[in-house]
Design a protein around this motif. Structure first.
Motif, PDB file in Angstrom:
ATOM      1  N   PRO A 134      28.467 -11.692   7.009  1.00 29.07           N
ATOM      2  CA  PRO A 134      28.635 -10.236   6.974  1.00 29.07           C
ATOM      3  C   PRO A 134      27.881  -9.468   8.054  1.00 29.07           C
ATOM      4  N   SER A 135      26.673  -9.880   8.371  1.00 28.72           N
ATOM      5  CA  SER A 135      25.864  -9.129   9.335  1.00 28.72           C
ATOM      6  C   SER A 135      26.394  -9.218  10.759  1.00 28.72           C
ATOM      7  N   ARG A 136      27.337 -10.154  11.011  1.00 32.61           N
ATOM      8  CA  ARG A 136      27.840 -10.346  12.370  1.00 32.61           C
ATOM      9  C   ARG A 136      29.301  -9.937  12.543  1.00 32.61           C
ATOM     10  N   VAL A 137      29.950  -9.511  11.470  1.00 32.06           N
ATOM     11  CA  VAL A 137      31.383  -9.196  11.542  1.00 32.06           C
ATOM     12  C   VAL A 137      31.679  -8.121  12.573  1.00 32.06           C
ATOM     13  N   SER A 138      30.933  -7.023  12.547  1.00 27.79           N
ATOM     14  CA  SER A 138      31.179  -5.913  13.458  1.00 27.79           C
ATOM     15  C   SER A 138      31.052  -6.352  14.913  1.00 27.79           C
ATOM     16  N   GLU A 139      30.053  -7.181  15.190  1.00 28.58           N
ATOM     17  CA  GLU A 139      29.844  -7.673  16.554  1.00 28.58           C
ATOM     18  C   GLU A 139      31.019  -8.533  17.008  1.00 28.58           C
ATOM     19  N   PHE A 140      31.495  -9.411  16.129  1.00 28.78           N
ATOM     20  CA  PHE A 140      32.634 -10.259  16.456  1.00 28.78           C
ATOM     21  C   PHE A 140      33.884  -9.417  16.696  1.00 28.78           C
ATOM     22  N   GLU A 141      34.101  -8.409  15.858  1.00 30.72           N
ATOM     23  CA  GLU A 141      35.280  -7.562  16.020  1.00 30.72           C
ATOM     24  C   GLU A 141      35.279  -6.874  17.384  1.00 30.72           C
ATOM     25  N   THR A 142      34.136  -6.346  17.764  1.00 37.00           N
ATOM     26  CA  THR A 142      34.034  -5.660  19.056  1.00 37.00           C
ATOM     27  C   THR A 142      34.272  -6.613  20.219  1.00 37.00           C
ATOM     28  N   THR A 143      33.651  -7.785  20.155  1.00 36.35           N
ATOM     29  CA  THR A 143      33.792  -8.765  21.232  1.00 36.35           C
ATOM     30  C   THR A 143      35.234  -9.223  21.391  1.00 36.35           C
ATOM     31  N   LEU A 144      35.899  -9.511  20.273  1.00 37.46           N
ATOM     32  CA  LEU A 144      37.270 -10.003  20.353  1.00 37.46           C
ATOM     33  C   LEU A 144      38.257  -8.895  20.705  1.00 37.46           C
ATOM     34  N   ASP A 145      37.981  -7.669  20.302  1.00 36.79           N
ATOM     35  CA  ASP A 145      38.836  -6.555  20.711  1.00 36.79           C
ATOM     36  C   ASP A 145      38.829  -6.421  22.234  1.00 36.79           C
ATOM     37  N   GLN A 146      37.694  -6.706  22.842  1.00 38.31           N
ATOM     38  CA  GLN A 146      37.580  -6.631  24.293  1.00 38.31           C
ATOM     39  C   GLN A 146      38.262  -7.818  24.975  1.00 38.31           C
ATOM     40  N   ALA A 147      38.416  -8.923  24.234  1.00 42.53           N
ATOM     41  CA  ALA A 147      39.038 -10.124  24.807  1.00 42.53           C
ATOM     42  C   ALA A 147      40.555 -10.093  24.697  1.00 42.53           C
ATOM     43  N   TYR A 148      41.066  -9.599  23.566  1.00 47.12           N
ATOM     44  CA  TYR A 148      42.514  -9.564  23.349  1.00 47.12           C
ATOM     45  C   TYR A 148      43.079  -8.269  23.949  1.00 47.12           C
ATOM     46  N   THR A 149      43.231  -8.278  25.251  1.00 46.55           N
ATOM     47  CA  THR A 149      43.701  -7.113  26.001  1.00 46.55           C
ATOM     48  C   THR A 149      45.180  -7.274  26.357  1.00 46.55           C
ATOM     49  N   PRO A 150      45.841  -6.178  26.775  1.00 45.65           N
ATOM     50  CA  PRO A 150      47.228  -6.288  27.230  1.00 45.65           C
ATOM     51  C   PRO A 150      47.411  -7.335  28.330  1.00 45.65           C
ATOM     52  N   ALA A 151      46.435  -7.421  29.220  1.00 46.01           N
ATOM     53  CA  ALA A 151      46.524  -8.411  30.299  1.00 46.01           C
ATOM     54  C   ALA A 151      46.468  -9.833  29.747  1.00 46.01           C
ATOM     55  N   PHE A 152      45.617 -10.038  28.751  1.00 47.09           N
ATOM     56  CA  PHE A 152      45.526 -11.362  28.133  1.00 47.09           C
ATOM     57  C   PHE A 152      46.819 -11.708  27.409  1.00 47.09           C
ATOM     58  N   TYR A 153      47.368 -10.757  26.656  1.00 49.02           N
ATOM     59  CA  TYR A 153      48.632 -10.993  25.963  1.00 49.02           C
ATOM     60  C   TYR A 153      49.721 -11.384  26.960  1.00 49.02           C
ATOM     61  N   LYS A 154      49.795 -10.652  28.046  1.00 47.17           N
ATOM     62  CA  LYS A 154      50.813 -10.922  29.056  1.00 47.17           C
ATOM     63  C   LYS A 154      50.620 -12.305  29.671  1.00 47.17           C
ATOM     64  N   ASN A 155      49.369 -12.711  29.815  1.00 48.09           N
ATOM     65  CA  ASN A 155      49.060 -14.006  30.426  1.00 48.09           C
ATOM     66  C   ASN A 155      49.575 -15.173  29.597  1.00 48.09           C
ATOM     67  N   VAL A 156      49.625 -14.998  28.269  1.00 50.08           N
ATOM     68  CA  VAL A 156      50.118 -16.076  27.406  1.00 50.08           C
ATOM     69  C   VAL A 156      51.593 -15.904  27.059  1.00 50.08           C
ATOM     70  N   GLY A 157      52.253 -14.902  27.692  1.00 46.90           N
ATOM     71  CA  GLY A 157      53.685 -14.740  27.520  1.00 46.90           C
ATOM     72  C   GLY A 157      54.109 -13.688  26.518  1.00 46.90           C
ATOM     73  N   LEU A 158      53.141 -12.992  25.894  1.00 45.54           N
ATOM     74  CA  LEU A 158      53.473 -11.982  24.886  1.00 45.54           C
ATOM     75  C   LEU A 158      53.696 -10.624  25.541  1.00 45.54           C
TER      76      LEU A 158
END
Length: 268
Positions: A134-158
């Motif tokens: 629980p104490s790390r959920v917010s940090e993980f959400e922020t980090t992954l939101d920054q990783a799953y970007t439109p450019a990343f989606y496009k890179n994998v074909g989405l």
């Protein structure tokens, strides 16, 4: 409960949870006849070994020198303890408070982190709230939101919003091959999960075809709220086996396989 020993070579028992083509036709080499011969020889060798082992039984002799280096039977045998008690957000939960429970948790969490659901913001946050302490959920959400970007989606074909283009099947699946406890105590455990992964877009004109990779995920878990949860995790490449010479499947075959073959719950 045994949490003090480092365990290596653990093998997981898999339990079913439910009921121009880029993939093309070309084989890497025309070696079907040699492969058939190798298969036949392999079967013969296994039969001979099995017969020899059976004939050796009942001798009552002590173990020979060097046997102490061989894997113990317990390293591959499944336990009779039910591995999990329920599910949360579709992910097995309620693991045993011991090394085996930590390994089961790490294997199932690796599946969740490598799933196609991680590419959907709402589903990803549900996964994180389920498997992260629980104490790390917010940090993980922020980090992954920054990783799953439109450019990343496009890179994998989405599409840039993470949706799958019409007429294609998006594939993202992680399959644990084995686990190893590298550190453990009554409140924490560090587990390595060796995995094989599939990622890409199945479709005849896909520019991001489904490919296979091998990697190891290291998870630091803590016992909190009556279950194992992730504190940190990292990933490195390999170990990677030598590729075989099997024909790459067509886009239709790959899409059909992903749709028809369900995943597994991994448990010690």
């Amino acid at each position: 409960m045994s949490l003090g020993d480092d365990r290596e070579g653990q093998t997981r028992t898999r339990l079913p949870e439910t009921g121009g083509d880029v993939y093309g036709g070309a084989r890497r080499g025309g070696r079907s006849s040699s492969r058939s011969m190798i298969t036949v020889v392999g079967v013969v060798v296994l039969l001979v070994a099995a017969i020899a082992f059976a004939n050796r039984g009942g001798s009552g002799s002590g173990s020979a020198a060097g046997d102490e280096d061989k894997p113990k039977a317990s390293s591959t045998a499944a336990t009779g303890t039910r591995p999990v008690k329920g599910k949360s957000a579709g992910i097995p939960a309620g693991y045993a408070h011991d090394e085996q429970g930590a390994q089961s948790a790490a294997a199932n969490y690796a599946i969740a982190l490598g799933s196609a659901d991680m590419f959907d913001k709402v589903k990803r946050d549900d996964i994180l709230r389920t498997i992260i302490t629980p104490s790390r959920v917010s940090e993980f959400e922020t980090t992954l939101d920054q990783a799953y970007t439109p450019a990343f989606y496009k890179n994998v074909g989405l599409n840039e919003d993470g949706s799958t283009p019409t007429g294609y099947t998006f594939v993202s699946r992680t399959s644990p091959v084995g686990t190893k406890v590298v550190a453990a105590s009554t409140t924490s455990s560090t587990v390595e999960v060796w995995c094989s992964g599939l990622l890409g877009l199945a479709g005849e004109k896909s520019t991001s075809p489904v490919t296979n990779s091998w990697f190891t995920i290291t998870m630091q878990l803590e016992w909190t709220g009556g279950d194992w949860k992730i504190v940190t995790h990292s990933q490195k490449d390999g170990p990677t086996p030598v590729p075989g010479d099997e024909r790459a499947s067509s886009a239709d075959e790959m899409a059909k396989a992903v749709q028809e073959f369900g995943g597994f719950t991994y448990a010690r």
